[in-house]
Each structure stands twice: as structure tokens, then as C-alpha cells.
Design a protein around this motif. Structure first.
Motif, PDB file in Angstrom:
ATOM      1  N   LEU A 169       0.827  -1.089  -0.059  1.00 23.95           N
ATOM      2  CA  LEU A 169       0.047   0.175   0.104  1.00 23.95           C
ATOM      3  C   LEU A 169       0.862   1.217   0.000  1.00 23.95           C
ATOM      4  CD1 LEU A 169      -2.765   1.399   0.130  1.00 23.95           C
ATOM      5  CD2 LEU A 169      -2.755   1.045   2.671  1.00 23.95           C
ATOM      6  N   LYS A 170       1.842   1.332   0.951  1.00 23.21           N
ATOM      7  CA  LYS A 170       2.874   2.268   0.779  1.00 23.21           C
ATOM      8  C   LYS A 170       3.414   2.686  -0.420  1.00 23.21           C
ATOM      9  CE  LYS A 170       3.678   2.332   5.949  1.00 23.21           C
ATOM     10  NZ  LYS A 170       4.783   2.423   6.742  1.00 23.21           N
ATOM     11  N   ARG A 171       3.866   1.797  -1.110  1.00 21.49           N
ATOM     12  CA  ARG A 171       4.410   1.983  -2.573  1.00 21.49           C
ATOM     13  C   ARG A 171       3.519   2.275  -3.519  1.00 21.49           C
ATOM     14  NH1 ARG A 171       8.169  -3.002  -4.723  1.00 21.49           N
ATOM     15  NH2 ARG A 171       9.343  -2.181  -2.486  1.00 21.49           N
ATOM     16  N   LEU A 172       2.103   1.711  -3.382  1.00 17.09           N
ATOM     17  CA  LEU A 172       1.437   2.031  -4.425  1.00 17.09           C
ATOM     18  C   LEU A 172       0.861   3.601  -4.122  1.00 17.09           C
ATOM     19  CD1 LEU A 172      -0.662   1.108  -6.705  1.00 17.09           C
ATOM     20  CD2 LEU A 172      -2.183   0.855  -4.982  1.00 17.09           C
TER      21      LEU A 172
ATOM     22  N   GLY B  95      -7.777   7.220  -7.512  1.00 14.66           N
ATOM     23  CA  GLY B  95      -8.009   7.092  -6.230  1.00 14.66           C
ATOM     24  C   GLY B  95      -9.524   7.592  -6.028  1.00 14.66           C
ATOM     25  N   SER B  96     -10.293   6.946  -5.209  1.00 13.17           N
ATOM     26  CA  SER B  96     -11.695   6.981  -5.082  1.00 13.17           C
ATOM     27  C   SER B  96     -12.145   7.220  -3.663  1.00 13.17           C
ATOM     28  CB  SER B  96     -12.474   5.674  -5.594  1.00 13.17           C
ATOM     29  OG  SER B  96     -12.043   5.353  -6.851  1.00 13.17           O
ATOM     30  N   TYR B  97     -13.231   8.386  -3.362  1.00 14.29           N
ATOM     31  CA  TYR B  97     -13.400   8.469  -2.427  1.00 14.29           C
ATOM     32  C   TYR B  97     -15.181   8.337  -2.133  1.00 14.29           C
ATOM     33  CZ  TYR B  97     -14.661  11.125   2.161  1.00 14.29           C
ATOM     34  OH  TYR B  97     -15.160  11.404   3.468  1.00 14.29           O
ATOM     35  N   LEU B  98     -15.382   7.749  -1.215  1.00 13.57           N
ATOM     36  CA  LEU B  98     -17.087   7.156  -1.093  1.00 13.57           C
ATOM     37  C   LEU B  98     -17.729   8.332  -0.369  1.00 13.57           C
ATOM     38  CD1 LEU B  98     -19.203   5.129  -0.898  1.00 13.57           C
ATOM     39  CD2 LEU B  98     -18.447   4.523   1.092  1.00 13.57           C
ATOM     40  N   LEU B  99     -18.731   8.948  -1.292  1.00 14.65           N
ATOM     41  CA  LEU B  99     -19.622  10.205  -1.005  1.00 14.65           C
ATOM     42  C   LEU B  99     -20.719   9.740  -0.262  1.00 14.65           C
ATOM     43  CD1 LEU B  99     -19.498  12.131  -4.580  1.00 14.65           C
ATOM     44  CD2 LEU B  99     -17.990  12.544  -2.107  1.00 14.65           C
ATOM     45  N   ASP B 100     -21.421   8.692  -0.635  1.00 14.78           N
ATOM     46  CA  ASP B 100     -22.645   8.358  -0.113  1.00 14.78           C
ATOM     47  C   ASP B 100     -22.959   6.769  -0.493  1.00 14.78           C
ATOM     48  OD1 ASP B 100     -25.071   8.896   1.005  1.00 14.78           O
ATOM     49  OD2 ASP B 100     -26.262   9.650  -0.665  1.00 14.78           O
TER      50      ASP B 100
ATOM     51  N   LEU C  75      -7.366   2.952  -3.424  1.00 11.38           N
ATOM     52  CA  LEU C  75      -6.646   3.228  -4.474  1.00 11.38           C
ATOM     53  C   LEU C  75      -6.839   1.995  -5.343  1.00 11.38           C
ATOM     54  CD1 LEU C  75      -3.309   4.208  -2.600  1.00 11.38           C
ATOM     55  CD2 LEU C  75      -4.583   5.650  -4.243  1.00 11.38           C
ATOM     56  N   GLY C  76      -6.621   2.330  -6.540  1.00 10.35           N
ATOM     57  CA  GLY C  76      -6.875   1.299  -7.590  1.00 10.35           C
ATOM     58  C   GLY C  76      -5.993   1.719  -8.809  1.00 10.35           C
TER      59      GLY C  76
END
Length: 218
Positions: free
Chosen positions: A3-6, A119-124, A143-144
Motif C-alpha cells: 500500500l505504501k509503495r502504491l 483514487g476514489s472517495y466514498l461520497l454516499d 486506491l486502484g
């Protein structure tokens, strides 16, 4: 990849994108809409068929910025998109930031393979239609990475219509499922999201460096 490397690769990609802005041969903005299918699982990478009726529907709308460095055969891109996933009564909305690279193969008619990180953030989401595991262990940020293959048709060196098939893959978990082994030991599985989407966009060139020699149109 850890994860840190990604995260480091994602941030470095953003930095490279910003640094190359000053050296762009051409710049373009694109408004793009997508629709397809989505699923979640814990068994590894899942490739989504275009019209799988058993999968949830997913729609997206967004704007991206593309630029092409001097004499390069590729474009770099980033932007912002809103994704909506409809799975029975459970609706999820995400804000997504992609950073990627796209090859430019052709002139008037171009083949456009591309890949990148996101990078994705869950809004709702609907709290009444999700599991207790989701509520307890959900991750607001994922992250994806993605891969896509498309074609683009350039019109009068100003506009391009592009059509592509894109696969999105989460690298970090959406949530964790708590289970009990046959021997009675508790364990958990990471559940990740996967999407297969048809993307349709219209690009508009907003800048072209006149000091760089251009190839004549076909």
C-alpha cells in the motif's frame, strides 16, 4: 505491491503530471460519460463482461485533462469523475481521481490503449441496504488501477470523439467480511470493487504549441 509503495507511485504520478504541464505540445479537455457493470469480491481480479445481467449497474460522468509532451507518442491525463453504482436497494456514489498515460497510435483515426492509477472517495451510500460488515469496516478511500482500449476520430485538429472499453480494479479494500473457519478460528477477507464500462467522450483541443513542428493531416 504494498500500500505504501502504491501511494508513493500515485503521488509521483501526480507530480510528473504537474511538471509536464509546462512542456505540453498540445492540451485538451474531455467530457466523458460511461456506463457498464460492477461487482465486488474477494477472490482476486475480476473481469466484467459488458452486459452481465447479474452484475450491478454503474454510471459515470466526468471531465479529464490530457496533454501531450513535445514530439511524444503518448498523452498524460488526469481529471475528476463521479461514479454511481446501483445494486438492488444499495446505491453507492464515488468521487474518483485518475492519473494515467495513453498511447497515440495513428493520426486522424487513432487507437488509444491506456492505463493508470486512481483514487476514489466514498461520497454516499444507503445504510439500510448494506451489511453489518460493511458498516463496521468500510474504507472511505480506495486506491486502484485501470486499463482501457479505445479508438478516437480527430475532426479538424480541434475535436476528437473517443469510444473505449475500460476495466477498473480496486487495490485496497472496500470493506472486510468476518468469517469463522471450520476449526473455529475467526478470520476476515478483503472485499474489493471491479467495474467494466463503455466510455464515450468528446475532446476539445484548448492549446497547441505553434513552435513545435506538426504533422500534416491525412
Amino acid at each position: 505491491m504494498g500500500l505504501k509503495r502504491l501511494i508513493s507511485v500515485f503521488l509521483m504520478s501526480v507530480l510528473v503530471f504537474v511538471m509536464h504541464f509546462a512542456f505540453a505540445q498540445e492540451s485538451a479537455v474531455v467530457v466523458e460519460q460511461g456506463f457498464g457493470k460492477s461487482t465486488a469480491g474477494s477472490d482476486g481480479i475480476v473481469f466484467i463482461r459488458p452486459f452481465d445481467k447479474e452484475k450491478a449497474d454503474v454510471f459515470s460522468i466526468g471531465m479529464n485533462y490530457y496533454f501531450r509532451p513535445e514530439r511524444a507518442f503518448f498523452r498524460l491525463n488526469s481529471g475528476l469523475s463521479c461514479y454511481s453504482i446501483f445494486d438492488t436497494d444499495a446505491g453507492f456514489k464515488y468521487l474518483r481521481l485518475p492519473v494515467g498515460i495513453e498511447l497515440c497510435l495513428g493520426r486522424r483515426l487513432q487507437v488509444l490503449p491506456a492505463a493508470g492509477l486512481s483514487g476514489s472517495y466514498l461520497l454516499d451510500y444507503n445504510p439500510d441496504a448494506v451489511s453489518d460488515d460493511f458498516v463496521k469496516s468500510r474504507s472511505l478511500f480506495q486506491l486502484g488501477w485501470y486499463g482501457r482500449l479505445g479508438v478516437g476520430f480527430l475532426m479538424k485538429d480541434q475535436y476528437m470523439i473517443n469510444l473505449a472499453w475500460q476495466q477498473n480494479f480496486d487495490h485496497t479494500h472496500l470493506y472486510r467480511v468476518s468469517l469463522i473457519s471450520p476449526g473455529g478460528a475467526p478470520y476476515s477477507l478483503d472485499v474489493k470493487g471491479y467495474e467494466g464500462m463503455l466510455m464515450l467522450g468528446v475532446r476539445c483541443n484548448i492549446f497547441r504549441n505553434s513552435n513545435v513542428p506538426q504533422r500534416p493531416p491525412d
